[in-house]
Structure formats: structure tokens, C-alpha cells
Design a protein around this motif. Structure first.
Motif, short mmCIF file in Angstrom:
data_model
loop_
_atom_site.label_atom_id
_atom_site.label_comp_id
_atom_site.label_asym_id
_atom_site.label_seq_id
_atom_site.Cartn_x
_atom_site.Cartn_y
_atom_site.Cartn_z
N GLY A 1 0.81 -1.21 0.00
CA GLY A 1 0.00 0.00 0.00
C GLY A 1 0.84 1.25 0.00
O GLY A 1 0.57 2.21 -0.74
N VAL A 2 1.89 1.26 0.82
CA VAL A 2 2.79 2.43 0.86
C VAL A 2 3.51 2.59 -0.48
O VAL A 2 3.65 3.71 -0.99
CB VAL A 2 3.81 2.26 2.01
CG1 VAL A 2 4.89 3.33 1.93
CG2 VAL A 2 3.10 2.35 3.36
N ALA A 3 3.95 1.47 -1.06
CA ALA A 3 4.65 1.53 -2.35
C ALA A 3 3.75 2.11 -3.44
O ALA A 3 4.18 2.96 -4.22
CB ALA A 3 5.14 0.13 -2.75
N TRP A 4 2.50 1.66 -3.49
CA TRP A 4 1.58 2.17 -4.51
C TRP A 4 1.22 3.63 -4.24
O TRP A 4 1.14 4.43 -5.17
CB TRP A 4 0.31 1.31 -4.53
CG TRP A 4 0.46 0.01 -5.22
CD1 TRP A 4 1.58 -0.78 -5.28
CD2 TRP A 4 -0.54 -0.69 -5.97
NE1 TRP A 4 1.32 -1.91 -6.01
CE2 TRP A 4 0.04 -1.90 -6.43
CE3 TRP A 4 -1.88 -0.42 -6.26
CZ2 TRP A 4 -0.67 -2.82 -7.19
CZ3 TRP A 4 -2.59 -1.35 -7.01
CH2 TRP A 4 -1.99 -2.53 -7.48
N LEU A 5 0.99 3.96 -3.01
CA LEU A 5 0.58 5.33 -2.67
C LEU A 5 1.66 6.33 -3.07
O LEU A 5 1.38 7.36 -3.69
CB LEU A 5 0.29 5.42 -1.17
CG LEU A 5 -0.24 6.77 -0.66
CD1 LEU A 5 -1.58 7.10 -1.29
CD2 LEU A 5 -0.36 6.73 0.86
N ILE A 6 2.90 6.04 -2.72
CA ILE A 6 4.00 6.96 -3.03
C ILE A 6 4.41 6.85 -4.50
O ILE A 6 4.56 7.87 -5.19
CB ILE A 6 5.20 6.68 -2.12
CG1 ILE A 6 4.83 6.92 -0.65
CG2 ILE A 6 6.39 7.56 -2.53
CD1 ILE A 6 5.94 6.59 0.32
N ILE B 1 -5.06 4.95 -8.82
CA ILE B 1 -4.37 3.79 -8.26
C ILE B 1 -3.62 4.16 -6.99
O ILE B 1 -3.57 3.37 -6.03
CB ILE B 1 -3.42 3.17 -9.29
CG1 ILE B 1 -4.21 2.71 -10.53
CG2 ILE B 1 -2.64 2.02 -8.69
CD1 ILE B 1 -5.34 1.76 -10.21
N ALA B 2 -3.03 5.35 -6.96
CA ALA B 2 -2.31 5.77 -5.75
C ALA B 2 -3.25 5.85 -4.55
O ALA B 2 -2.97 5.28 -3.49
CB ALA B 2 -1.64 7.12 -5.98
N LEU B 3 -4.38 6.54 -4.74
CA LEU B 3 -5.30 6.74 -3.62
C LEU B 3 -6.18 5.52 -3.39
O LEU B 3 -6.30 5.03 -2.26
CB LEU B 3 -6.17 7.97 -3.88
CG LEU B 3 -5.43 9.30 -4.00
CD1 LEU B 3 -6.40 10.44 -4.27
CD2 LEU B 3 -4.60 9.58 -2.76
N GLY B 4 -6.80 5.03 -4.47
CA GLY B 4 -7.70 3.89 -4.32
C GLY B 4 -6.99 2.58 -4.09
O GLY B 4 -7.40 1.77 -3.25
N GLY B 5 -5.89 2.35 -4.83
CA GLY B 5 -5.16 1.10 -4.69
C GLY B 5 -4.30 1.08 -3.44
O GLY B 5 -4.40 0.17 -2.61
N GLY B 6 -3.44 2.09 -3.30
CA GLY B 6 -2.59 2.15 -2.11
C GLY B 6 -3.40 2.30 -0.84
O GLY B 6 -3.18 1.59 0.15
N GLY B 7 -4.36 3.22 -0.88
CA GLY B 7 -5.21 3.39 0.29
C GLY B 7 -6.05 2.16 0.59
O GLY B 7 -6.27 1.81 1.75
N GLY B 8 -6.51 1.47 -0.47
CA GLY B 8 -7.29 0.25 -0.27
C GLY B 8 -6.48 -0.84 0.40
O GLY B 8 -7.00 -1.57 1.26
N MET B 9 -5.20 -0.95 0.05
CA MET B 9 -4.36 -1.97 0.68
C MET B 9 -4.10 -1.64 2.15
O MET B 9 -4.08 -2.53 3.01
CB MET B 9 -3.03 -2.09 -0.08
CG MET B 9 -3.18 -2.71 -1.45
SD MET B 9 -1.57 -2.90 -2.26
CE MET B 9 -2.08 -3.61 -3.82
N LEU B 10 -3.89 -0.37 2.45
CA LEU B 10 -3.70 0.02 3.85
C LEU B 10 -4.96 -0.29 4.66
O LEU B 10 -4.87 -0.79 5.79
CB LEU B 10 -3.37 1.51 3.93
CG LEU B 10 -2.04 1.94 3.29
CD1 LEU B 10 -1.88 3.45 3.39
CD2 LEU B 10 -0.86 1.24 3.95
#
Length: 212
Positions: free
Chosen positions: A42-47, A189-198
Motif C-alpha cells: 500500500g505504501v509503495a503504490w501510494l507513493i 491507483i495511488a489513492l484507491g489502490g494504495g489506500g485500499g491496501m492500507l
């Protein structure tokens, strides 16, 4: 008459509670913290995808000046770090697991590796024929799409609702991002994907705590 030093017999209900408690403790010791499965990615995708959005913004704009190579390099470094954290945590937790469960895990891991090898081969073959922004969209959309499908497959294999729902979510937002176009896809993807994983990691932790 000497006193009886033997402990009183345990009734069936108490015995079952002891067995359930021992089983839960064993599961807790074998399964890693679910946040280790989700948060590093999640952190990797978000950043990583966040940097893509800031550097290669919609309409050819640049919201934050940086070298063109930086977003992709940062994403690969973060994904590599996430892989190490995930691998170390999983190895420590599952080192005693054998049999069918171990075989499922190894085959599932092979599916990830072969799936992305196929993706890189196909995308690398056709991306040179596309404009830069569409080539970037192709790479990221294929990667996110494959990730969503493999998450759903993993959820089906282990009957993990959180994993399956995350795969559905990633698939849905990937479609939305592709329809929105280059630049916007990275933001989605940053917000929805990374945030979704977190969020998935935290929900899994809470569910494990409440229902060990």
C-alpha cells in the motif's frame, strides 16, 4: 485417609474452550500480522503512483518538477522493499507449514512470477508503438489488472474474503482509471489502490483480533 491430590475432572465445555484457545494461539503463531501482507504494498503504490501523477499529470502538465526517471525508479525501489518485507514475514510465519498448504503457497507464488513475466513480455513488445502517455497507461493498467486478478484467485484459494474483495476493488478502480485516461489513472491507483491496501491490512488485523 490421605487427601486426594488429583485435580478435579474437567467438564466437556471447559475442555473445548481450552482446545479452541490452544488452536487460536497456534494460528496466531503461524500466521504473520496481516498488515505485513498489505501495508508495504500500500505504501509503495501510494507513493510510487503518486509521484507518477505529480510528474506526468493529466493533459501533459507537471504538478511537481522532477526528473522523468524518478517516479519509475521510486516505484520499483518501493516495490522491491515491499517484496523483502513480505518475503521475510511470510518465511518466518510459514517455515513450519508443510503438505498441501505449502504446495498451494508455492504454486500461487509461481503464478505471480510467471504472470508478470508474461506481462512484461507482451507490454514490452507493443509499448514502443504507442505514444509515451499511452505506453505508461498500458504498463500500469496491465500490472494493476493482473494484481487484482491474482488477489481474487488467492482469496478463492484460501477463502479469504478480505483478499478477494481487495482484488475486486483493484479491478474496479483500474477500469475507472483507464477510462479516465493517462495521469488520472496514476492518481486513482495511488489513492484507491494504495489506500485500499492500507485499509485492507487494518481490517484484517481487527478481524483477526476480534475473531482469532
Amino acid at each position: 485417609m490421605e487427601p486426594d491430590d488429583d485435580p478435579p475432572p474437567i467438564d466437556a465445555a471447559t475442555a473445548m474452550r481450552l482446545i479452541d484457545a490452544q488452536r487460536a494461539a497456534t494460528v496466531q503463531s503461524l500466521e504473520p500480522d496481516p498488515r505485513l501482507h498489505y501495508w508495504p504494498w500500500g505504501v509503495a503504490w501510494l507513493i510510487g503512483f503518486g509521484l507518477f501523477f505529480l510528474r506526468f499529470s493529466p493533459g501533459g502538465r507537471t504538478f511537481l518538477a522532477m526528473p522523468e526517471w524518478l517516479p519509475l525508479t521510486a516505484l520499483f525501489v518501493l516495490l522491491g522493499a515491499a517484496s523483502v518485507v513480505f518475503a521475510v514475514g511470510s518465511a518466518r510465519a510459514y517455515r513450519q507449514v508443510t503438505g498441501e498448504s505449502a504446495r498451494r503457497g508455492s504454486w500461487y507464488g509461481a503464478a505471480w512470477g510467471l504472470g508478470f513475466l508474461s506481462l512484461f513480455t507482451v507490454a514490452g513488445r507493443v509499448s514502443d508503438s504507442l505514444p509515451h502517455d499511452l505506453a505508461g497507461l498500458l504498463w500500469s493498467a496491465l500490472a494493476v489488472g493482473l494484481t487484482g486478478a491474482l488477489h481474487m484467485a488467492g482469496g478463492a484459494i484460501w477463502l479469504d474474503r478480505t483478499l478477494f474483495r481487495l482484488g475486486l476493488w483493484l479491478t474496479a478502480i483500474n477500469i475507472v482509471g483507464v477510462l479516465a485516461g493517462p495521469g488520472w489513472h496514476a492518481l486513482v491507483i495511488a489513492l484507491g489502490g494504495g489506500g485500499g491496501m492500507l485499509l485492507a491490512g487494518e481490517l484484517s488485523r481487527l478481524r483477526r483480533r476480534d475473531h482469532p
